[in-house]
Design a protein around this motif. Structure first.
Motif, PDB file in Angstrom:
ATOM      1  N   TRP A 152      -6.738 -53.703  64.263  1.00 36.12           N
ATOM      2  CA  TRP A 152      -7.976 -53.521  63.524  1.00 36.12           C
ATOM      3  C   TRP A 152      -8.078 -52.132  62.929  1.00 36.12           C
ATOM      4  N   GLU A 208      -9.336 -51.049  59.278  1.00 35.65           N
ATOM      5  CA  GLU A 208     -10.449 -50.110  59.116  1.00 35.65           C
ATOM      6  C   GLU A 208     -10.089 -48.991  58.152  1.00 35.65           C
ATOM      7  N   PRO A 246     -14.359 -59.363  63.703  1.00 36.44           N
ATOM      8  CA  PRO A 246     -13.631 -58.836  64.868  1.00 36.44           C
ATOM      9  C   PRO A 246     -14.498 -58.807  66.122  1.00 36.44           C
TER      10      PRO A 246
END
Length: 325
Positions: free
Chosen positions: A54, A58, A228
């Motif tokens: 992730w 990001e 997420p």
């Protein structure tokens, strides 16, 4: 429940139509950026979900491009599951309503006494029982870009909005303690059910026929986003479904009989869970059977789960000339 429908996470994943193709995209705010394999760091979404990076995504929120407005694209189902495990009878209030209704027919006790007895039954089930599962077909997964065609062989099609777990790291016989580490994220599913096909008239002793009642084309509208897991606190999420603007389902995930660790662990006992698989967690009270109002041609369902966005499903009647399967 009172909450503002919409995506509240800083970013999420979605899939969108690009001509004849479907592409994976990174959503941030009201924009979407198409993700290639190099940016994703994986050849497919499910490969990414097996070990999601992730932080990589990001960073793209600030540095990636080009971005397009969400209004310019058509989102479709955000997932491509190999398996779908669905949980039945998992909202405490909903099941108490059902049990109390069945007990009331031949019971001399007061309404309060009946409901108290039903509540004790549910508490005992939570303490000593196991979740109830059945299997859905991945072919039924569609986005809300696809109208829900109501099969002509029945006029008893119903809705069931559900918080849905998207499995990340796969696993077999997962412990409760380790269960949440196998969750990549969450999405929304509406488990459409044809009520008069749940039980067979020709073989009443066989029990529920979930294949016929829940697995017609398009019977699992999903999405629009895959959020997420680290952005979602599932302990008390609002679950709301409006039909043509009228509130039908309005509940909180705090009313789940079996929590997510229990569901994931139990679902993995029989068959390994794979990256990208879906685990539906059950639907609260307020389906069409409760209201005496089933789906019709022209109906519009808006299903929202707090923080996960809203799916808008438009119903159309199947051409009756297609016949009865």
């Amino acid at each position: 429940m009172t909450f503002t429908p919409g995506l509240t996470a800083p970013y999420a994943l979605a899939r969108f139509r690009d001509g004849e193709a479907v592409r994976l995209g990174l959503v941030a705010g009201e924009q979407i950026h198409a993700l290639g394999a190099e940016e994703l760091g994986a050849e497919s979404l499910n490969e990414f979900l097996a070990a999601p990076d992730w932080d990589r995504l990001e960073r793209l929120v600030d540095t990636g491009g080009p971005w397009r407005s969400l209004n310019e694209v058509s989102l479709t189902a955000p997932v491509e599951p190999q398996q779908i495990v669905q949980t039945g009878a998992n909202y405490r209030t909903h099941v108490i309503d059902l049990v109390a209704a069945s007990m009331r027919k031949d019971d001399s006790r007061s309404e309060t006494e009946i409901r108290e007895a039903a509540a004790r039954m549910m508490d005992e089930r939570t303490a000593t029982g196991e979740p109830y599962f059945f299997i859905g077909l991945p072919a039924c997964v569609v986005g809300d870009d696809v109208p829900l065609e109501l099969p002509a062989y029945s006029d008893q099609h119903d809705w069931e909005l559900e918080l849905t777990v998207v499995i990340g790291r796969g696993g077999f016989r997962i412990t409760r303690e380790d269960a949440m580490s196998h969750v990549a994220g969450y999405t929304i599913c509406n488990d459409i059910t044809t009520r008069d096909r749940v039980f067979r008239e020709d073989s009443k002793g066989l029990g529920a026929d979930w294949y016929r009642s829940k697995n017609a084309p398009g019977f699992l509208p999903t999405g629009p986003f895959l959020v997420p897991a680290h952005f979602v606190d599932t302990e008390d999420l609002g679950v709301v479904l409006n039909l043509n603007g009228s509130r039908m389902q309005d509940a909180s995930t705090s009313d789940l009989l079996f929590d997510l660790p229990a569901l994931i662990s139990a679902a993995s006992l029989n068959m390994p869970l794979n990256p990208g698989d879906l685990l539906l967690t059950g639907s609260p009270a307020g389906n069409g059977a409760h209201w005496g109002r089933l789906l019709r041609d022209g109906d519009v369902m808006e299903g929202s789960i707090e923080g996960l966005g809203t799916q808008t499903v438009r119903c159309i009647a199947e051409d009756a000339q297609k016949g009865t399967p």
